[in-house]
Design a protein around this motif. Structure first.
Motif, mmCIF file in Angstrom:
data_model
loop_
_atom_site.group_PDB
_atom_site.id
_atom_site.type_symbol
_atom_site.label_atom_id
_atom_site.label_comp_id
_atom_site.label_asym_id
_atom_site.label_seq_id
_atom_site.Cartn_x
_atom_site.Cartn_y
_atom_site.Cartn_z
ATOM 1 N N SER A 46 35.576 31.652 27.272
ATOM 2 C CA SER A 46 36.734 31.543 28.151
ATOM 3 C C SER A 46 37.941 31.048 27.367
ATOM 4 O O SER A 46 37.807 30.340 26.364
ATOM 5 N N HIS A 100 47.319 35.446 33.769
ATOM 6 C CA HIS A 100 46.358 34.536 33.140
ATOM 7 C C HIS A 100 44.934 35.062 33.268
ATOM 8 O O HIS A 100 44.141 34.960 32.324
ATOM 9 N N LEU A 101 44.607 35.605 34.431
ATOM 10 C CA LEU A 101 43.251 36.108 34.646
ATOM 11 C C LEU A 101 42.976 37.387 33.867
ATOM 12 O O LEU A 101 41.866 37.589 33.378
ATOM 13 N N LYS A 112 39.769 31.576 34.235
ATOM 14 C CA LYS A 112 39.375 31.568 35.647
ATOM 15 C C LYS A 112 40.475 31.041 36.553
ATOM 16 O O LYS A 112 40.340 31.071 37.772
ATOM 17 N N GLY A 113 41.544 30.536 35.971
ATOM 18 C CA GLY A 113 42.765 30.329 36.725
ATOM 19 C C GLY A 113 42.987 29.001 37.403
ATOM 20 O O GLY A 113 43.988 28.840 38.103
ATOM 21 N N LEU A 181 41.331 35.305 44.388
ATOM 22 C CA LEU A 181 41.037 35.658 42.993
ATOM 23 C C LEU A 181 40.198 34.580 42.308
ATOM 24 O O LEU A 181 39.351 34.897 41.463
ATOM 25 N N ILE A 182 40.410 33.330 42.652
ATOM 26 C CA ILE A 182 39.592 32.256 42.072
ATOM 27 C C ILE A 182 38.138 32.428 42.482
ATOM 28 O O ILE A 182 37.223 32.260 41.665
ATOM 29 N N ARG A 185 36.699 35.300 40.455
ATOM 30 C CA ARG A 185 36.484 34.957 39.049
ATOM 31 C C ARG A 185 35.347 33.948 38.875
ATOM 32 O O ARG A 185 34.800 33.822 37.781
ATOM 33 N N ASN A 215 37.419 24.757 33.416
ATOM 34 C CA ASN A 215 38.366 25.786 33.000
ATOM 35 C C ASN A 215 39.809 25.343 33.141
ATOM 36 O O ASN A 215 40.671 26.063 33.611
#
Length: 225
Positions: A46, A100-101, A112-113, A181-182, A185, A215
């Motif tokens: 990551s 970022h993702l 993973k944001g 989105l989190i 991910r 993360n």
């Protein structure tokens, strides 16, 4: 500054600029400049601050944390200043989060944001951002799962935006978009949580150091006694 510019053009400019800003891989850059190796070949691969910690460099991890959170905030504030519109700021913040993702420079394989989520949310709706941060700390302190803390904070963010009367609705949609989105991910983390296999904070690789969270999330609280 863009008072006479059509909104669709403003939105396109904010989306493109936000994405490019968000796609800056601070973790990769920091570890390369700090001669700590290729971050994508270390630990989980990551590009977030937690993985930077696996190089043993707290300074580089802190730089990554601030960079990943800051780029979301800068995208929001810059768009707000240039366009004078919360809607434009929300578009820029959402695009920075996507950048970022899925950074184009790294083959669309990003972080993973969590840090960018907090930076973006605080910049566009700071009361909700502070409540989400407090949620992260409480969940991490009680359950000792940094991923669960991040997921809970993200899930509650839209509610916090609503309860703190953060208008216009663009702020609510941005919070919901980032939360979705989190969760996407973190699909692997969710499966491990369900199976009871997710490492706890301070145990075998979930967070190798108490400096910061999952993360690039907020700093880890000490264990409850």
């Amino acid at each position: 500054m863009f008072a006479s510019t059509p909104f669709l053009l403003i939105a396109a400019i904010c989306a493109a600029g936000g994405y490019l800003l968000g796609s800056i891989p601070f973790g990769v850059i920091a570890t390369r400049l700090g001669r700590a190796g290729d971050l994508r070949q270390i630990g989980s691969g990551s590009i977030g601050a937690t993985n930077v910690l696996r190089t043993g460099r707290r300074d580089l991890a802190l730089i990554t944390l601030l960079g990943d959170g800051g780029k979301g905030a800068v995208a929001v504030l810059l768009a707000q200043w240039l366009a004078g519109s919360v809607e434009a700021a929300a578009i820029a913040g959402g695009a920075a989060f996507v950048g970022h993702l899925f950074p184009v420079w790294l083959g669309f394989r990003g972080g993973k944001g969590v840090a960018t989520f907090f930076g973006t949310l605080i910049a566009i709706a700071w009361p909700a951002g502070l409540l989400a941060g407090a949620t992260w700390f409480v969940m991490a302190a009680i359950f000792r799962y940094s991923s669960l803390a991040g997921l809970t904070a993200a899930a509650l963010a839209p509610l916090y935006v609503f309860l703190t009367n953060q208008t216009p609705e663009a702020k609510l949609w941005l919070a919901a978009f980032m939360a979705l989105l989190i969760f996407i991910r973190h699909h692997a983390n969710i499966r491990r949580l369900i199976r009871g296999e997710e490492p706890q904070i301070g145990a075998g690789g979930a967070a190798p150091d108490p400096l910061m969270g999952h993360n690039g999330g907020p700093p880890m609280p000490p264990p409850l006694k």
